[in-house]
Motif scaffolding. Structure first.
Motif, PDB file in Angstrom:
ATOM      1  N   ILE A 120      19.945  57.014  -9.082  1.00 33.39           N
ATOM      2  CA  ILE A 120      19.931  57.684  -7.776  1.00 33.39           C
ATOM      3  C   ILE A 120      20.069  56.670  -6.635  1.00 33.39           C
ATOM      4  CG2 ILE A 120      18.516  59.032  -6.177  1.00 33.39           C
ATOM      5  CD1 ILE A 120      19.716  60.705  -8.364  1.00 33.39           C
ATOM      6  N   THR A 121      19.450  55.508  -6.793  1.00 31.25           N
ATOM      7  CA  THR A 121      19.514  54.472  -5.746  1.00 31.25           C
ATOM      8  C   THR A 121      20.604  53.436  -6.018  1.00 31.25           C
ATOM      9  OG1 THR A 121      17.792  53.217  -6.910  1.00 31.25           O
ATOM     10  CG2 THR A 121      17.070  54.743  -5.186  1.00 31.25           C
ATOM     11  N   SER A 122      21.396  53.663  -7.060  1.00 30.52           N
ATOM     12  CA  SER A 122      22.448  52.706  -7.411  1.00 30.52           C
ATOM     13  C   SER A 122      23.588  52.754  -6.386  1.00 30.52           C
ATOM     14  CB  SER A 122      22.995  53.030  -8.801  1.00 30.52           C
ATOM     15  OG  SER A 122      24.184  52.317  -9.067  1.00 30.52           O
ATOM     16  N   PRO A 123      24.120  51.603  -5.994  1.00 35.17           N
ATOM     17  CA  PRO A 123      25.250  51.570  -5.054  1.00 35.17           C
ATOM     18  C   PRO A 123      26.471  52.323  -5.577  1.00 35.17           C
ATOM     19  CG  PRO A 123      24.260  49.397  -5.253  1.00 35.17           C
ATOM     20  CD  PRO A 123      23.630  50.245  -6.312  1.00 35.17           C
ATOM     21  N   ILE A 124      26.687  52.265  -6.898  1.00 33.01           N
ATOM     22  CA  ILE A 124      27.846  52.954  -7.480  1.00 33.01           C
ATOM     23  C   ILE A 124      27.710  54.467  -7.289  1.00 33.01           C
ATOM     24  CG2 ILE A 124      29.090  53.434  -9.618  1.00 33.01           C
ATOM     25  CD1 ILE A 124      28.317  50.671 -10.597  1.00 33.01           C
ATOM     26  N   TYR A 125      26.523  54.998  -7.567  1.00 35.63           N
ATOM     27  CA  TYR A 125      26.294  56.429  -7.413  1.00 35.63           C
ATOM     28  C   TYR A 125      26.418  56.841  -5.947  1.00 35.63           C
ATOM     29  CZ  TYR A 125      23.729  60.836  -7.082  1.00 35.63           C
ATOM     30  OH  TYR A 125      23.354  62.124  -6.800  1.00 35.63           O
ATOM     31  N   LEU A 126      25.773  56.084  -5.064  1.00 32.06           N
ATOM     32  CA  LEU A 126      25.813  56.419  -3.644  1.00 32.06           C
ATOM     33  C   LEU A 126      27.233  56.311  -3.085  1.00 32.06           C
ATOM     34  CD1 LEU A 126      22.558  54.606  -2.451  1.00 32.06           C
ATOM     35  CD2 LEU A 126      22.885  57.047  -2.904  1.00 32.06           C
ATOM     36  N   SER A 127      27.996  55.334  -3.577  1.00 23.13           N
ATOM     37  CA  SER A 127      29.385  55.201  -3.133  1.00 23.13           C
ATOM     38  C   SER A 127      30.226  56.372  -3.612  1.00 23.13           C
ATOM     39  CB  SER A 127      29.979  53.887  -3.670  1.00 23.13           C
ATOM     40  OG  SER A 127      29.258  52.776  -3.170  1.00 23.13           O
ATOM     41  N   THR A 128      29.982  56.795  -4.858  1.00 19.46           N
ATOM     42  CA  THR A 128      30.713  57.941  -5.400  1.00 19.46           C
ATOM     43  C   THR A 128      30.437  59.198  -4.580  1.00 19.46           C
ATOM     44  OG1 THR A 128      30.559  56.992  -7.628  1.00 19.46           O
ATOM     45  CG2 THR A 128      31.123  59.330  -7.462  1.00 19.46           C
ATOM     46  N   ILE A 129      29.170  59.409  -4.227  1.00 19.51           N
ATOM     47  CA  ILE A 129      28.801  60.567  -3.414  1.00 19.51           C
ATOM     48  C   ILE A 129      29.462  60.485  -2.040  1.00 19.51           C
ATOM     49  CG2 ILE A 129      26.893  61.728  -2.248  1.00 19.51           C
ATOM     50  CD1 ILE A 129      26.950  62.309  -5.193  1.00 19.51           C
ATOM     51  N   SER A 130      29.427  59.303  -1.443  1.00 17.60           N
ATOM     52  CA  SER A 130      29.997  59.128  -0.094  1.00 17.60           C
ATOM     53  C   SER A 130      31.496  59.394  -0.095  1.00 17.60           C
ATOM     54  CB  SER A 130      29.712  57.711   0.411  1.00 17.60           C
ATOM     55  OG  SER A 130      28.319  57.460   0.473  1.00 17.60           O
ATOM     56  N   ILE A 131      32.214  58.828  -1.070  1.00 21.92           N
ATOM     57  CA  ILE A 131      33.667  59.031  -1.159  1.00 21.92           C
ATOM     58  C   ILE A 131      33.982  60.501  -1.386  1.00 21.92           C
ATOM     59  CG2 ILE A 131      35.716  58.517  -2.542  1.00 21.92           C
ATOM     60  CD1 ILE A 131      34.512  55.735  -3.049  1.00 21.92           C
ATOM     61  N   SER A 132      33.166  61.162  -2.240  1.00 20.78           N
ATOM     62  CA  SER A 132      33.385  62.576  -2.519  1.00 20.78           C
ATOM     63  C   SER A 132      33.201  63.419  -1.264  1.00 20.78           C
ATOM     64  CB  SER A 132      32.409  63.047  -3.608  1.00 20.78           C
ATOM     65  OG  SER A 132      32.618  62.336  -4.810  1.00 20.78           O
ATOM     66  N   ILE A 133      32.200  63.072  -0.453  1.00 23.55           N
ATOM     67  CA  ILE A 133      31.964  63.821   0.786  1.00 23.55           C
ATOM     68  C   ILE A 133      33.147  63.668   1.735  1.00 23.55           C
ATOM     69  CG2 ILE A 133      30.524  63.937   2.857  1.00 23.55           C
ATOM     70  CD1 ILE A 133      28.130  63.205   1.109  1.00 23.55           C
ATOM     71  N   VAL A 134      33.650  62.441   1.848  1.00 28.05           N
ATOM     72  CA  VAL A 134      34.803  62.193   2.719  1.00 28.05           C
ATOM     73  C   VAL A 134      36.011  62.995   2.253  1.00 28.05           C
ATOM     74  CG1 VAL A 134      36.440  60.446   3.499  1.00 28.05           C
ATOM     75  CG2 VAL A 134      33.991  59.913   3.434  1.00 28.05           C
ATOM     76  N   LEU A 135      36.280  62.969   0.950  1.00 28.99           N
ATOM     77  CA  LEU A 135      37.420  63.708   0.412  1.00 28.99           C
ATOM     78  C   LEU A 135      37.260  65.211   0.624  1.00 28.99           C
ATOM     79  CD1 LEU A 135      38.029  61.753  -2.935  1.00 28.99           C
ATOM     80  CD2 LEU A 135      39.399  61.664  -0.836  1.00 28.99           C
ATOM     81  N   LEU A 136      36.037  65.707   0.456  1.00 32.89           N
ATOM     82  CA  LEU A 136      35.796  67.138   0.662  1.00 32.89           C
ATOM     83  C   LEU A 136      35.962  67.520   2.132  1.00 32.89           C
ATOM     84  CD1 LEU A 136      32.711  67.739  -1.674  1.00 32.89           C
ATOM     85  CD2 LEU A 136      35.038  68.597  -1.992  1.00 32.89           C
ATOM     86  N   LEU A 137      35.560  66.636   3.045  1.00 31.83           N
ATOM     87  CA  LEU A 137      35.743  66.894   4.471  1.00 31.83           C
ATOM     88  C   LEU A 137      37.230  66.959   4.824  1.00 31.83           C
ATOM     89  CD1 LEU A 137      32.939  64.644   6.015  1.00 31.83           C
ATOM     90  CD2 LEU A 137      33.074  67.144   6.119  1.00 31.83           C
ATOM     91  N   ILE A 138      37.994  66.020   4.254  1.00 27.43           N
ATOM     92  CA  ILE A 138      39.447  66.032   4.492  1.00 27.43           C
ATOM     93  C   ILE A 138      40.058  67.313   3.951  1.00 27.43           C
ATOM     94  CG2 ILE A 138      41.616  64.895   3.888  1.00 27.43           C
ATOM     95  CD1 ILE A 138      40.070  62.244   3.832  1.00 27.43           C
ATOM     96  N   ASN A 139      39.645  67.684   2.715  1.00 33.46           N
ATOM     97  CA  ASN A 139      40.164  68.910   2.110  1.00 33.46           C
ATOM     98  C   ASN A 139      39.779  70.133   2.927  1.00 33.46           C
ATOM     99  OD1 ASN A 139      41.303  70.361  -0.385  1.00 33.46           O
ATOM    100  ND2 ASN A 139      39.248  71.228  -0.253  1.00 33.46           N
ATOM    101  N   ASN A 140      38.557  70.144   3.450  1.00 30.18           N
ATOM    102  CA  ASN A 140      38.106  71.273   4.261  1.00 30.18           C
ATOM    103  C   ASN A 140      38.906  71.389   5.551  1.00 30.18           C
ATOM    104  OD1 ASN A 140      36.000  73.410   4.753  1.00 30.18           O
ATOM    105  ND2 ASN A 140      35.612  72.111   6.526  1.00 30.18           N
ATOM    106  N   SER A 141      39.217  70.241   6.146  1.00 29.94           N
ATOM    107  CA  SER A 141      40.018  70.240   7.378  1.00 29.94           C
ATOM    108  C   SER A 141      41.423  70.770   7.120  1.00 29.94           C
ATOM    109  CB  SER A 141      40.079  68.822   7.952  1.00 29.94           C
ATOM    110  OG  SER A 141      38.773  68.356   8.277  1.00 29.94           O
ATOM    111  N   LEU A 142      42.016  70.347   6.018  1.00 31.09           N
ATOM    112  CA  LEU A 142      43.358  70.816   5.671  1.00 31.09           C
ATOM    113  C   LEU A 142      43.341  72.325   5.399  1.00 31.09           C
ATOM    114  CD1 LEU A 142      44.535  67.915   3.311  1.00 31.09           C
ATOM    115  CD2 LEU A 142      45.305  68.387   5.641  1.00 31.09           C
TER     116      LEU A 142
END
Length: 322
Positions: free
Chosen positions: A32-54
């Motif tokens: 849960i506190t791993s940088p890899i996990y947090l980075s994966t979540i962050s990238i996923s949120i960004v991609l979902l925001l872009i998809n939502n905007s489109l």
């Protein structure tokens, strides 16, 4: 045109799926506190925001192409909360069913006609969930240790060993010096006896290939106390008969287990009904009268009256192996 699923719902589902995937491979939540996990979540949120905007732009263009009546219908749908729409979609009848305009299929038997009703959405959704779960479970079982019975068994076994080790720190294993008869150990001792001793010594210790354990006669006498002698024999085995193996010295049984089975054998001997010559029901006596038996001289005399030559045994030199 139908309203899209709210962004927050999609985000929650995405986070749950990502978290589940990480847990499936790592089998704990330390990531849960791993940088890899947090980075994966962050990238996923960004991609979902872009998809939502489109999607928002696409919906705006589609909305412009609708007729006035379709726009009005779409705006009315937007006023209905998402969960209400989801419930209606899953459990409410279709418009054709409401209007009574469901078509009849072009086949029938014995005059029975079949309506072309749609399957309920919840039924189709449940079917999709079971198929998805089966695929995930297959991958997890085949390529990871997640939900694998062998892995789970090994983990449980290691946990039990660790618990035993921790317990023994505060409750050390019994030795010849510390072992003592405890009535509360008799029941557990019987279970151990049935697993390890019953084959040779018989039901209730009355003897089979091994000697009778309920009479006053003993082949091996290394202690002046009956219970201690039983413990000694179970631990060290018999020098006279190698089939009586050293359960304690070889590590087959731990000290506390030997104390329990010794308590059971001791209770059998104490409770058995003995004849005047020291014998009891079961296998014929072997060895000498044990020195701890009260009235040993009377037993020797009773045996002599029956023409038997018996004597009171003496304590042999014991090996200090435990």
């Amino acid at each position: 045109m139908k309203p899209r699923t709210p962004f927050i719902i999609i985000l929650i589902i995405a986070v749950c799926l990502i978290t589940g995937a990480f847990y499936m491979f790592l089998e704990n939540f330390k990531f849960i506190t791993s940088p890899i996990y947090l980075s994966t979540i962050s990238i996923s949120i960004v991609l979902l925001l872009i998809n939502n905007s489109l999607n928002t732009l696409i919906d705006a263009e589609k909305f412009k192409q609708l007729s006035e009546e379709e726009k009005k219908e779409y705006l009315e749908l937007l006023k209905i909360p998402f969960w209400t729409r989801a419930w209606n979609s899953a459990f409410k009848n279709s418009q054709e069913e409401k209007d009574g305009t469901v078509e009849i299929l072009d086949h029938g038997y014995d005059g029975i006609k079949e309506l072309d009703n749609q399957l309920p959405r919840w039924y189709i959704g449940l079917f999709a969930v079971t198929i998805t779960f089966a695929c995930i479970y297959f991958v997890a079982y085949s390529f990871t240790d997640f939900a694998h019975p062998d892995k789970e068994y090994d983990e449980e076994y290691k946990t039990q060993l660790a618990e035993i080790t921790e317990y023994e720190k505060t409750a050390p294993q019994a030795t010849l010096e510390t072992a003592e008869y405890k009535p509360e150990n008799v029941e557990e001792g019987k279970q151990i006896y049935d697993q390890t001793c019953k084959t040779c010594h018989g039901e209730g210790g009355t003897g089979l290939a091994g000697p009778n354990q309920t009479d006053d006669y003993w082949i091996n006498i290394y202690q002046t106390d009956e219970f201690k002698n039983i413990f000694y024999m179970v631990w060290n085995g018999s020098k006279n008969d190698l089939t009586m193996r050293a359960f304690g010295a070889t590590g087959e049984l731990k000290g506390n287990d030997i104390m329990k089975v010794s308590s059971y054998i001791y209770s059998l001997n104490q409770q058995s009904k003995k004849n005047p010559d020291g014998s009891s029901e079961g296998k014929a006596p072997q060895g000498d009268i044990a020195p701890w038996v009260k009235g040993g001289e009377a037993i020797v005399a009773a045996a002599a009256a029956e023409g038997k030559t018996v004597k009171i045994g003496t304590v042999k030199e014991a090996a200090a192996s435990n």
